[in-house]
Design a protein around this motif. Sequence first.
Motif, mmCIF file in Angstrom:
data_model
loop_
_atom_site.group_PDB
_atom_site.id
_atom_site.type_symbol
_atom_site.label_atom_id
_atom_site.label_comp_id
_atom_site.label_asym_id
_atom_site.label_seq_id
_atom_site.Cartn_x
_atom_site.Cartn_y
_atom_site.Cartn_z
ATOM 1 N N GLU A 79 7.036 8.673 -9.520
ATOM 2 C CA GLU A 79 6.528 9.644 -10.411
ATOM 3 C C GLU A 79 5.988 10.535 -9.506
ATOM 4 O O GLU A 79 5.898 11.892 -9.792
ATOM 5 C CB GLU A 79 5.399 9.199 -11.396
ATOM 6 C CG GLU A 79 6.129 8.394 -12.733
ATOM 7 C CD GLU A 79 5.113 8.068 -13.595
ATOM 8 O OE1 GLU A 79 3.903 7.878 -13.352
ATOM 9 O OE2 GLU A 79 5.339 7.442 -14.634
ATOM 10 N N ALA A 80 5.287 10.406 -8.724
ATOM 11 C CA ALA A 80 4.558 11.194 -7.564
ATOM 12 C C ALA A 80 5.382 11.544 -6.347
ATOM 13 O O ALA A 80 4.671 12.314 -5.512
ATOM 14 C CB ALA A 80 3.268 10.310 -6.986
ATOM 15 N N ASP A 81 6.598 11.262 -6.577
ATOM 16 C CA ASP A 81 7.305 11.609 -5.192
ATOM 17 C C ASP A 81 7.295 13.197 -4.855
ATOM 18 O O ASP A 81 7.463 14.124 -5.813
ATOM 19 C CB ASP A 81 8.802 11.321 -5.553
ATOM 20 C CG ASP A 81 9.744 11.211 -4.515
ATOM 21 O OD1 ASP A 81 9.140 10.984 -3.285
ATOM 22 O OD2 ASP A 81 10.977 11.799 -4.493
ATOM 23 N N GLY A 82 6.875 13.453 -3.630
ATOM 24 C CA GLY A 82 6.841 14.827 -3.365
ATOM 25 C C GLY A 82 5.508 15.138 -3.267
ATOM 26 O O GLY A 82 4.874 16.167 -2.692
ATOM 27 N N GLY A 83 4.448 14.644 -3.943
ATOM 28 C CA GLY A 83 3.115 14.937 -4.406
ATOM 29 C C GLY A 83 2.164 13.816 -3.770
ATOM 30 O O GLY A 83 2.329 13.382 -2.651
ATOM 31 N N THR A 84 1.196 13.606 -4.670
ATOM 32 C CA THR A 84 -0.056 12.560 -4.061
ATOM 33 C C THR A 84 -0.116 11.695 -5.195
ATOM 34 O O THR A 84 0.053 11.807 -6.253
ATOM 35 C CB THR A 84 -1.182 13.510 -3.763
ATOM 36 O OG1 THR A 84 -0.911 14.387 -2.870
ATOM 37 C CG2 THR A 84 -2.337 12.701 -3.438
ATOM 38 N N ILE A 85 -0.371 10.264 -4.580
ATOM 39 C CA ILE A 85 -0.654 9.259 -5.515
ATOM 40 C C ILE A 85 -2.269 8.902 -5.297
ATOM 41 O O ILE A 85 -2.601 8.891 -3.768
ATOM 42 C CB ILE A 85 0.010 8.116 -5.576
ATOM 43 C CG1 ILE A 85 -0.222 7.102 -6.467
ATOM 44 C CG2 ILE A 85 0.269 7.523 -4.018
ATOM 45 C CD1 ILE A 85 0.815 5.872 -6.447
ATOM 46 N N PHE A 86 -3.022 8.785 -6.233
ATOM 47 C CA PHE A 86 -4.311 8.285 -5.899
ATOM 48 C C PHE A 86 -4.741 7.112 -6.465
ATOM 49 O O PHE A 86 -4.634 6.830 -7.704
ATOM 50 C CB PHE A 86 -5.339 9.566 -6.750
ATOM 51 C CG PHE A 86 -6.940 9.231 -6.830
ATOM 52 C CD1 PHE A 86 -7.586 8.969 -5.540
ATOM 53 C CD2 PHE A 86 -7.555 9.214 -7.898
ATOM 54 C CE1 PHE A 86 -8.991 8.499 -5.726
ATOM 55 C CE2 PHE A 86 -8.865 8.808 -7.815
ATOM 56 C CZ PHE A 86 -9.643 8.527 -6.706
ATOM 57 N N LEU A 87 -5.074 6.168 -5.698
ATOM 58 C CA LEU A 87 -5.312 4.797 -5.883
ATOM 59 C C LEU A 87 -6.770 4.700 -6.277
ATOM 60 O O LEU A 87 -7.468 4.417 -5.157
ATOM 61 C CB LEU A 87 -4.797 3.915 -5.026
ATOM 62 C CG LEU A 87 -3.139 3.829 -4.597
ATOM 63 C CD1 LEU A 87 -2.624 3.187 -3.282
ATOM 64 C CD2 LEU A 87 -2.270 3.839 -5.756
ATOM 65 N N ASP A 88 -7.199 4.775 -7.539
ATOM 66 C CA ASP A 88 -8.631 4.515 -7.701
ATOM 67 C C ASP A 88 -8.921 3.034 -7.762
ATOM 68 O O ASP A 88 -8.252 2.283 -8.067
ATOM 69 C CB ASP A 88 -9.059 5.152 -8.894
ATOM 70 C CG ASP A 88 -10.567 5.891 -9.134
ATOM 71 O OD1 ASP A 88 -11.262 5.377 -8.138
ATOM 72 O OD2 ASP A 88 -10.946 5.952 -10.385
ATOM 73 N N GLU A 89 -10.308 2.884 -7.291
ATOM 74 C CA GLU A 89 -10.925 1.516 -7.199
ATOM 75 C C GLU A 89 -10.030 0.465 -6.591
ATOM 76 O O GLU A 89 -9.498 -0.509 -7.193
ATOM 77 C CB GLU A 89 -11.234 0.924 -8.706
ATOM 78 C CG GLU A 89 -12.396 1.923 -9.206
ATOM 79 C CD GLU A 89 -13.429 1.821 -8.813
ATOM 80 O OE1 GLU A 89 -13.854 0.928 -7.542
ATOM 81 O OE2 GLU A 89 -14.591 2.509 -8.855
ATOM 82 N N LEU A 90 -9.424 0.916 -5.575
ATOM 83 C CA LEU A 90 -8.679 0.100 -4.672
ATOM 84 C C LEU A 90 -9.126 -1.178 -4.321
ATOM 85 O O LEU A 90 -8.299 -2.407 -4.156
ATOM 86 C CB LEU A 90 -8.088 0.862 -3.513
ATOM 87 C CG LEU A 90 -7.207 0.248 -2.454
ATOM 88 C CD1 LEU A 90 -5.778 0.065 -2.994
ATOM 89 C CD2 LEU A 90 -7.187 0.713 -0.960
ATOM 90 N N GLY A 91 -10.356 -1.306 -4.255
ATOM 91 C CA GLY A 91 -10.855 -2.629 -3.905
ATOM 92 C C GLY A 91 -10.682 -3.695 -4.993
ATOM 93 O O GLY A 91 -10.939 -5.059 -4.871
ATOM 94 N N GLU A 92 -10.434 -3.267 -6.126
ATOM 95 C CA GLU A 92 -9.947 -4.239 -7.348
ATOM 96 C C GLU A 92 -8.434 -5.066 -7.177
ATOM 97 O O GLU A 92 -8.293 -5.690 -8.010
ATOM 98 C CB GLU A 92 -10.227 -3.583 -8.544
ATOM 99 C CG GLU A 92 -11.580 -2.848 -8.720
ATOM 100 C CD GLU A 92 -12.626 -3.909 -8.613
ATOM 101 O OE1 GLU A 92 -12.923 -4.896 -9.079
ATOM 102 O OE2 GLU A 92 -13.639 -3.253 -7.655
ATOM 103 N N LEU A 93 -7.770 -4.396 -6.295
ATOM 104 C CA LEU A 93 -6.297 -4.800 -6.413
ATOM 105 C C LEU A 93 -6.267 -6.350 -5.976
ATOM 106 O O LEU A 93 -7.070 -6.807 -4.892
ATOM 107 C CB LEU A 93 -5.427 -3.837 -5.332
ATOM 108 C CG LEU A 93 -4.141 -4.010 -5.586
ATOM 109 C CD1 LEU A 93 -3.595 -3.302 -6.634
ATOM 110 C CD2 LEU A 93 -3.489 -3.198 -4.105
#
Length: 442
Positions: A215-229
């Motif tokens: 969905e973000a192809d060409g743009g930016t993906i924001f991974l919020d609260e990455l520490g919970e992965l």
Amino acid sequence: MDATVVAKGRLEVRGGTLKVTRGQANKQTLEIGPETQVVGRNEACDIVLDDRKVSAVHMELVATERGVRVRDLGSRNGTFIGDTRVGEVYLMKPTIITVGESALNFVPTEPEAVDIPEVAQFGPLVGVSQGMRAVFERCRKAAPTDLTVLILGETGCGKELVAAAIHQASSRSTKPFVVVDCGAIPPTLAESALFGHERGAFTGAQEKRISPFVEADGGTIFLDELGELPVDVQPKLLRALAEQRIKSVGSNTYRPVNVRVIAATRRDLVREVNAGTFRSDLYFRVAQLRIELPSLRERTEDIPALVRKMITDMGDPSAYSRITNDSLERLMRHDWPGNVRELRNVIAVALAFGKEGPIDLAAHLAPMSSAASESTPTRGRTFQDAKREVLARFEREYFTALYAECNGNVSEIGRRAAMERAHVRGYLRRHGIGDPKKSSES
């Protein structure tokens, strides 16, 4: 960045030189300036020590106005100055630091003046404090690159807003900005939530799911609260970032994606690395550039500018002239445990109730700041009565704030609250919020 103003737009920091005097390392010396430097065993550290008693990410050093700040990052065997194990210390004179079986000699250098731009805004972000101007400068440098950015800060500091501002200032601004809240993903569905899945890939996968990377192809993906992965999904994310391609659950083929990654967390990820709950290689991959947001209590001088900006964003810029000076002063004395998010909620409630006359923003701090003491009102009440009163107060404040933020749009309130519009209308009517006729027709 910790620093002292020595001239308009200039800060003075005290750095130094670090030299390895015992043990094997990838380099013998390292200059410590206003950019954070990391020492550890991981190959991505600035000084890599070949010492089994040194943790993967052991300690960090950065020049500040108080000297070089040395911070142990939750290492297994500790960071020592002499016989003293230190957590955080500021160095201003020659010092020997011991980590594991290695020793590093620190020698201070002359104070250095660092330029900080006078610009008090970056996209939608505003602030006059030196700390925020330093953040704006890092954002300005980050925007035109494709470096992965890790945004650090307490809950409510505005990490998503910073990520969006970087995206809007980049060459990818016309492409999608897609947000993934890692903290809201059930651990068993984390891989599917990140990379998508094919129909029938697992029980319950009745429809194909498109990856947010696609969905973000060409743009930016924001991974919020990455520490919970979850730890078991982290190597798959690392591979996706390194190879710029993904494979959905249930598929045998990889799909190339062109995305810029910005991540955020309220956790201290370097400590998580040493605790074994976050992979060190993923940390260094997402932290090519780190931006640390100060809490609102550390930059209270920004409050008037933030209030003006938020009131304008909420559609009533003239209301700022009705805010009393005493109210602003009381806001600047508040501790702000909820940071900028708490300030926005206070303003939304105040605007909803203050349609005319002076506006006392600080008057709406009391229910929020004293929530803990009011959450157990036992005197003369049964449990059910006390529970109903607390719940009613929460409902009233929550929907009043949302109503103001969404300009009375019931559909938007429902989307943010994850509720059906009929339920939203019921709460608005119950608490007398807004125009009942408008609420029933929205």
